[in-house]
Design a protein around this motif. Structure first.
Motif, PDB file in Angstrom:
ATOM      1  N   SER A  37       0.825  -1.284   0.118  1.00 29.85           N
ATOM      2  CA  SER A  37      -0.053   0.128   0.019  1.00 29.85           C
ATOM      3  C   SER A  37       0.934   1.167   0.205  1.00 29.85           C
ATOM      4  O   SER A  37       1.889   1.149   0.541  1.00 29.85           O
ATOM      5  CB  SER A  37      -1.039  -0.136   0.975  1.00 29.85           C
ATOM      6  N   GLN A  39       1.177   5.349   0.971  1.00 32.50           N
ATOM      7  CA  GLN A  39       0.471   6.371   1.741  1.00 32.50           C
ATOM      8  C   GLN A  39       1.227   7.894   1.063  1.00 32.50           C
ATOM      9  O   GLN A  39       2.414   8.119   1.342  1.00 32.50           O
ATOM     10  CB  GLN A  39       1.263   6.253   3.218  1.00 32.50           C
ATOM     11  N   ARG A  45      -3.980   6.400   2.578  1.00 31.44           N
ATOM     12  CA  ARG A  45      -3.209   4.808   2.062  1.00 31.44           C
ATOM     13  C   ARG A  45      -4.247   4.205   1.095  1.00 31.44           C
ATOM     14  O   ARG A  45      -5.270   4.077   1.228  1.00 31.44           O
ATOM     15  CB  ARG A  45      -2.942   4.164   3.353  1.00 31.44           C
ATOM     16  N   GLU A  46      -3.474   3.918   0.058  1.00 30.91           N
ATOM     17  CA  GLU A  46      -4.220   3.166  -1.071  1.00 30.91           C
ATOM     18  C   GLU A  46      -3.479   1.793  -1.351  1.00 30.91           C
ATOM     19  O   GLU A  46      -2.086   1.712  -1.338  1.00 30.91           O
ATOM     20  CB  GLU A  46      -4.099   3.874  -2.259  1.00 30.91           C
ATOM     21  N   ARG A  47      -3.956   0.813  -1.305  1.00 32.71           N
ATOM     22  CA  ARG A  47      -3.683  -0.591  -1.873  1.00 32.71           C
ATOM     23  C   ARG A  47      -3.371  -0.518  -3.353  1.00 32.71           C
ATOM     24  O   ARG A  47      -3.951  -0.287  -4.200  1.00 32.71           O
ATOM     25  CB  ARG A  47      -4.402  -1.575  -1.436  1.00 32.71           C
ATOM     26  N   GLN A  50      -1.684  -6.729  -4.695  1.00 28.17           N
ATOM     27  CA  GLN A  50      -1.919  -7.800  -3.760  1.00 28.17           C
ATOM     28  C   GLN A  50      -1.492  -8.926  -4.480  1.00 28.17           C
ATOM     29  O   GLN A  50      -1.739  -9.149  -5.649  1.00 28.17           O
ATOM     30  CB  GLN A  50      -3.151  -7.645  -3.175  1.00 28.17           C
ATOM     31  N   TYR A  93       5.724   3.320   1.290  1.00 30.42           N
ATOM     32  CA  TYR A  93       5.044   2.097   0.864  1.00 30.42           C
ATOM     33  C   TYR A  93       5.150   1.084   2.029  1.00 30.42           C
ATOM     34  O   TYR A  93       6.475   0.982   2.720  1.00 30.42           O
ATOM     35  CB  TYR A  93       6.066   1.653  -0.427  1.00 30.42           C
ATOM     36  N   TRP A 109       0.991  -4.839   9.489  1.00 32.63           N
ATOM     37  CA  TRP A 109       1.576  -3.821   8.557  1.00 32.63           C
ATOM     38  C   TRP A 109       2.952  -3.813   8.894  1.00 32.63           C
ATOM     39  O   TRP A 109       3.631  -3.861  10.172  1.00 32.63           O
ATOM     40  CB  TRP A 109       1.006  -2.484   8.998  1.00 32.63           C
TER      41      TRP A 109
END
Length: 119
Positions: A37, A39, A45-47, A50, A93, A109
């Motif tokens: 993710s 920031q 915060r964005e994924r 994955q 990240y 995290w």
């Protein structure tokens, strides 16, 4: 307790490449969803990517075609290969893992690694 330790961040010019690494302890890369993710400054915060234990990949539209997520189960390590970097890729990240093979709930995290892309 799951520990995730990122490395590989740094400063790069636009168009350049970086590879981030995340070592997981204990080894959960074979059983848990793993993700990266971003920031970015002033943003939520964005994924961005994955990978499931079964190797199913997912990417945010903003990084599709430029970033590749992968893992090495033998090394307990998750990677993010970032290519054609843009200034908007700048930020911290974070490596994250779920509590299961599902990717809808990231529970653990890392401390994050800074990436700065200059124009």
């Amino acid at each position: 307790q799951v520990q995730l330790v990122e490395s590989g961040g740094g400063s790069v010019q636009a168009g350049g490449s970086l590879t981030l690494s995340c070592v997981a302890s204990p080894n959960i890369t074979m059983t848990r969803c793993m993700a990266w993710s971003l920031q970015a400054p002033g943003r939520e915060r964005e994924r961005v990517a994955q990978i499931t234990p079964y190797g199913i990949l997912g990417y945010a539209d903003s990084v599709k075609g430029r970033f590749v997520i992968s893992k090495d189960n033998a090394k307990n390590t998750l990677y993010l290969h970032m290519n054609v970097l843009k200034p908007e890729d700048t930020g911290i990240y974070y490596c994250a893992s779920g509590a299961s093979s599902r990717c809808d709930d990231l529970k653990f995290w890392g401390q994050g690694t800074q990436v700065t892309v200059s124009a």
